[in-house]
Design an enzyme around this catalytic site. Sequence first.
Site, PDB file in Angstrom:
ATOM      1  N   GLU A   1      11.634   2.552  14.428  1.00  0.00           N
ATOM      2  CA  GLU A   1      10.814   3.659  13.932  1.00  0.00           C
ATOM      3  C   GLU A   1       9.540   3.719  14.760  1.00  0.00           C
ATOM      4  O   GLU A   1       9.354   2.928  15.682  1.00  0.00           O
ATOM      5  CB  GLU A   1      10.498   3.486  12.446  1.00  0.00           C
ATOM      6  CG  GLU A   1       9.850   2.164  12.087  1.00  0.00           C
ATOM      7  CD  GLU A   1       9.846   1.891  10.585  1.00  0.00           C
ATOM      8  OE1 GLU A   1       9.870   2.849   9.798  1.00  0.00           O
ATOM      9  OE2 GLU A   1       9.806   0.703  10.207  1.00  0.00           O
TER      10      GLU A   1
ATOM     11  N   LEU B   1      11.079   1.375   7.165  1.00  0.00           N
ATOM     12  CA  LEU B   1      10.525   1.848   5.899  1.00  0.00           C
ATOM     13  C   LEU B   1      11.244   3.137   5.501  1.00  0.00           C
ATOM     14  O   LEU B   1      11.433   4.023   6.343  1.00  0.00           O
ATOM     15  CB  LEU B   1       9.028   2.133   6.053  1.00  0.00           C
ATOM     16  CG  LEU B   1       8.296   2.569   4.785  1.00  0.00           C
ATOM     17  CD1 LEU B   1       8.122   1.387   3.843  1.00  0.00           C
ATOM     18  CD2 LEU B   1       6.945   3.174   5.134  1.00  0.00           C
TER      19      LEU B   1
ATOM     20  N   TYR C   1       0.839  -1.197   0.000  1.00  0.00           N
ATOM     21  CA  TYR C   1       0.000   0.000   0.000  1.00  0.00           C
ATOM     22  C   TYR C   1       0.872   1.245   0.000  1.00  0.00           C
ATOM     23  O   TYR C   1       2.082   1.181   0.249  1.00  0.00           O
ATOM     24  CB  TYR C   1      -0.944   0.001   1.208  1.00  0.00           C
ATOM     25  CG  TYR C   1      -0.292   0.400   2.523  1.00  0.00           C
ATOM     26  CD1 TYR C   1      -0.442   1.687   3.041  1.00  0.00           C
ATOM     27  CD2 TYR C   1       0.466  -0.527   3.247  1.00  0.00           C
ATOM     28  CE1 TYR C   1       0.159   2.042   4.244  1.00  0.00           C
ATOM     29  CE2 TYR C   1       1.055  -0.176   4.447  1.00  0.00           C
ATOM     30  CZ  TYR C   1       0.905   1.112   4.946  1.00  0.00           C
ATOM     31  OH  TYR C   1       1.506   1.462   6.126  1.00  0.00           O
TER      32      TYR C   1
ATOM     33  N   LYS D   1       6.509  -1.749   1.894  1.00  0.00           N
ATOM     34  CA  LYS D   1       5.307  -1.184   2.520  1.00  0.00           C
ATOM     35  C   LYS D   1       4.158  -2.187   2.394  1.00  0.00           C
ATOM     36  O   LYS D   1       3.221  -2.021   1.612  1.00  0.00           O
ATOM     37  CB  LYS D   1       4.953   0.169   1.897  1.00  0.00           C
ATOM     38  CG  LYS D   1       4.120   1.051   2.826  1.00  0.00           C
ATOM     39  CD  LYS D   1       4.105   2.487   2.321  1.00  0.00           C
ATOM     40  CE  LYS D   1       3.182   3.375   3.141  1.00  0.00           C
ATOM     41  NZ  LYS D   1       3.627   3.578   4.522  1.00  0.00           N
TER      42      LYS D   1
END
Length: 294
Positions: A184, A208, A38, A152
């Site tokens: 993260e 990411l 996505y 992702k």
Amino acid sequence: MAAMISMQKVFLNGEFIDKDRAKISIFDRGFIFGDGIYEVVPVVNSTMIERDGFWDRFQRSLSEISLNLPYSKGEFETILNKLIKINSLKEGGLYIQITRGIAPRDFIFVKGIEPTIMAFAFADSVLENPKSKSGISIISTEDIRWKRRDIKSISLLGQCYAKNQAAIAGADECFMVENGYVTEAGSSSAFIIKDHTLITKPLSNEILPGIRRNKLLSLATQIGLKVQERKFSMSEVYNADECFISAATIILLPVIKADGKAINGGKIGQYSLKLRELYKNSLITEANKIKEIK
């Protein structure tokens, strides 16, 4: 952060239809396996912004799981622009999801099937997020995700688990920790500032590659900050001069409390304010330029 609430018209497999009529098969591999990727694209002044960064990461994620988009870049941008137009979206974002498609349940990447392609628009306050003025609180959680976080993927149970822990604790977001270091945030990139130096984790398969990350590193040097790409611990977060997160539709939100400990006395720091203002102005300028070209 607020939930994404779809506007009335969505795109699904070549059609623009009312969201209540949008249906997929129970045998879709996205539903069965989470086999898909996505993206989220911010929209300002009815215009997609940071499109190149979106497209590069989108294409990379597709390639990493051997999934093909049956549209050229131009064709797909035309679809997304129409989605903005038919929903009269002024500010917010587009959520885009591609799965491998419908097939009998089989763990291998089934070939020769049509991918399921879906996108919807949602309204949000990108430029003037209220939390950019108040700051947010975070907690630390264990990072229990898979090892290819650079893709992702729609398989987000690890993030859901972590962010639910944050919600239970009354926090806005979480910093996920692995082997003693922050990887993260739950749905955003994590940064700290210490002694006039912006610090963030280096790119790898452990995180990411945030689209806003490169821009923030560039803006940081423009306002006199040094930049270090290295691991940092929650202890460093607690003792940071400033801390913030970034993501598609929030630009930058300052973190003023971590695990109940005040950062910078619980006040938003000067660099966080400057970085957000510079970034916000650059997005407005980009949107206006694209409007002029159209």
